[in-house]
Write a protein that holds these residues in place. Structure first.
Motif, mmCIF file in Angstrom:
data_model
loop_
_atom_site.group_PDB
_atom_site.id
_atom_site.type_symbol
_atom_site.label_atom_id
_atom_site.label_comp_id
_atom_site.label_asym_id
_atom_site.label_seq_id
_atom_site.Cartn_x
_atom_site.Cartn_y
_atom_site.Cartn_z
ATOM 1 N N GLN A 67 46.729 40.955 42.605
ATOM 2 C CA GLN A 67 47.625 42.098 42.709
ATOM 3 C C GLN A 67 48.455 42.051 43.992
ATOM 4 O O GLN A 67 48.087 41.399 44.962
ATOM 5 N N PHE A 68 49.586 42.773 43.955
ATOM 6 C CA PHE A 68 50.411 43.041 45.131
ATOM 7 C C PHE A 68 50.164 44.491 45.534
ATOM 8 O O PHE A 68 50.117 45.377 44.672
ATOM 9 N N THR A 69 50.022 44.739 46.827
ATOM 10 C CA THR A 69 49.761 46.092 47.313
ATOM 11 C C THR A 69 50.593 46.381 48.563
ATOM 12 O O THR A 69 51.137 45.467 49.192
ATOM 13 N N ALA A 70 50.660 47.671 48.913
ATOM 14 C CA ALA A 70 51.288 48.098 50.167
ATOM 15 C C ALA A 70 50.383 49.130 50.819
ATOM 16 O O ALA A 70 49.728 49.923 50.137
ATOM 17 N N SER A 71 50.344 49.108 52.163
ATOM 18 C CA SER A 71 49.528 50.079 52.903
ATOM 19 C C SER A 71 50.206 50.377 54.231
ATOM 20 O O SER A 71 51.159 49.702 54.633
ATOM 21 N N GLY B 35 49.543 45.111 39.529
ATOM 22 C CA GLY B 35 48.215 44.587 39.251
ATOM 23 C C GLY B 35 48.291 43.761 37.994
ATOM 24 O O GLY B 35 48.484 44.310 36.913
ATOM 25 N N PHE B 36 48.184 42.438 38.124
ATOM 26 C CA PHE B 36 48.448 41.595 36.964
ATOM 27 C C PHE B 36 47.197 41.099 36.275
ATOM 28 O O PHE B 36 47.269 40.494 35.223
ATOM 29 N N ASN C 31 46.970 39.386 46.783
ATOM 30 C CA ASN C 31 45.635 38.810 46.641
ATOM 31 C C ASN C 31 45.590 38.140 45.278
ATOM 32 O O ASN C 31 45.784 38.792 44.252
ATOM 33 N N THR C 32 45.351 36.832 45.262
ATOM 34 C CA THR C 32 45.420 36.107 43.992
ATOM 35 C C THR C 32 44.415 34.973 43.943
ATOM 36 O O THR C 32 44.008 34.435 44.977
ATOM 37 N N ARG C 33 43.993 34.634 42.741
ATOM 38 C CA ARG C 33 43.208 33.440 42.481
ATOM 39 C C ARG C 33 43.736 32.820 41.199
ATOM 40 O O ARG C 33 44.297 33.504 40.347
#
Length: 261
Positions: A152-156, A169-170, A202-204
């Motif tokens: 997923q890609f996120t922002a904070s 969120g893929f 965050n990916t695998r």
């Protein structure tokens, strides 16, 4: 402004059990124009399946920052799909005002729960002080995105670093692409002026436990208008992150704020 982290469907009643095929609309109305700022919208032929393990709606908004200087309205119209449309049931129907509990000028996170019809809606949001609107886009500039990658890609933000806005969120699905541009589900977030916005991936490459996840961050200092650029390198590709900033509210209005405790 109001940062919307998640909307969950909990507390089922009326004999309903997970999994549920849910469709309808969730929106926010603020005092800027009183129009619906839609954060979730699905038609009956494109339901989201909610499970006991994943209660969160996949949000696609807001399309602009939500003003929290006055109470906003949290508007929900959700139904549960049945085999026959005439037998579809109203899952939630409500439009309560949403007030922030914050009394001092510091950003904070809070939760609200609203019960209606056959469920409870749990809303997790942030009250972002001295905020700017940040519009985020991501583009592959080297290599190519691997189809079997998950994550997923996120922002904070600095002030609420433990809670993240899910931009995309893929999971088990393919990452939506338009040429080299990654099509984020959400692109608008709020950030504190003179603080930091962190965009992460965050990916695998598969769901196998032995595959190590790759996590990368790009850190941005908000600007009063203009654009900022950063990079995310996950090995198989490098991406450019662009953030377009709004004008700072305090600078635009010329306000100064004093707080008496």
């Amino acid at each position: 402004t109001l940062q919307i982290f998640s909307v969950k469907v909990t507390g089922l009643s009326g004999g309903l059990k997970f999994p549920l095929d849910v469709y309808g609309m969730v929106a926010i109305r603020d005092n800027l124009d009183h129009n619906r700022n839609i954060i979730f919208h699905r038609k009956r032929d494109n339901c989201q399946t909610l499970t006991q393990e994943d209660l969160s709606l996949v949000l696609t908004g807001p399309v602009r920052a939500v003003d929290l200087l006055d109470p906003v309205i949290f508007e929900v119209e959700l139904k549960v799909k049945s085999n026959i449309e005439s037998q579809d049931r109203v899952l939630s129907l409500l439009a309560p005002p949403l007030d922030s509990p914050a009394l001092i000028p510091d950003s904070c996170m809070f939760k609200k729960c609203y019960t209606s019809k056959l469920s409870t809606m749990e809303l997790t949001v942030g009250h972002i002080f001295y905020s700017l609107e940040a519009t985020i886009s991501v583009k592959v500039i080297e290599g190519s995105w691997l189809e079997d990658s998950h994550g997923q890609f996120t922002a904070s933000t600095d002030s609420i670093e433990d809670e993240k806005v899910v931009l995309l969120g893929f999971g088990d699905g393919k990452v939506p692409l338009d040429g080299d541009n990654i099509l984020l589900s959400r692109s608008v977030v709020s950030a504190e002026y003179e603080e930091h916005l962190i965009v992460s991936v965050n990916t695998r490459q598969s769901k196998k436990a032995e595959d190590e996840a790759v996590e990368e961050h790009a850190v941005f200092t908000p600007l009063n208008m203009g654009r900022s650029y950063g990079e995310l390198n996950v090995g198989f590709c490098k991406m450019q992150v662009t953030v377009a900033w709004s004008e700072a509210l305090l600078l635009r209005s010329g306000m100064t704020m004093e707080v008496s405790l």
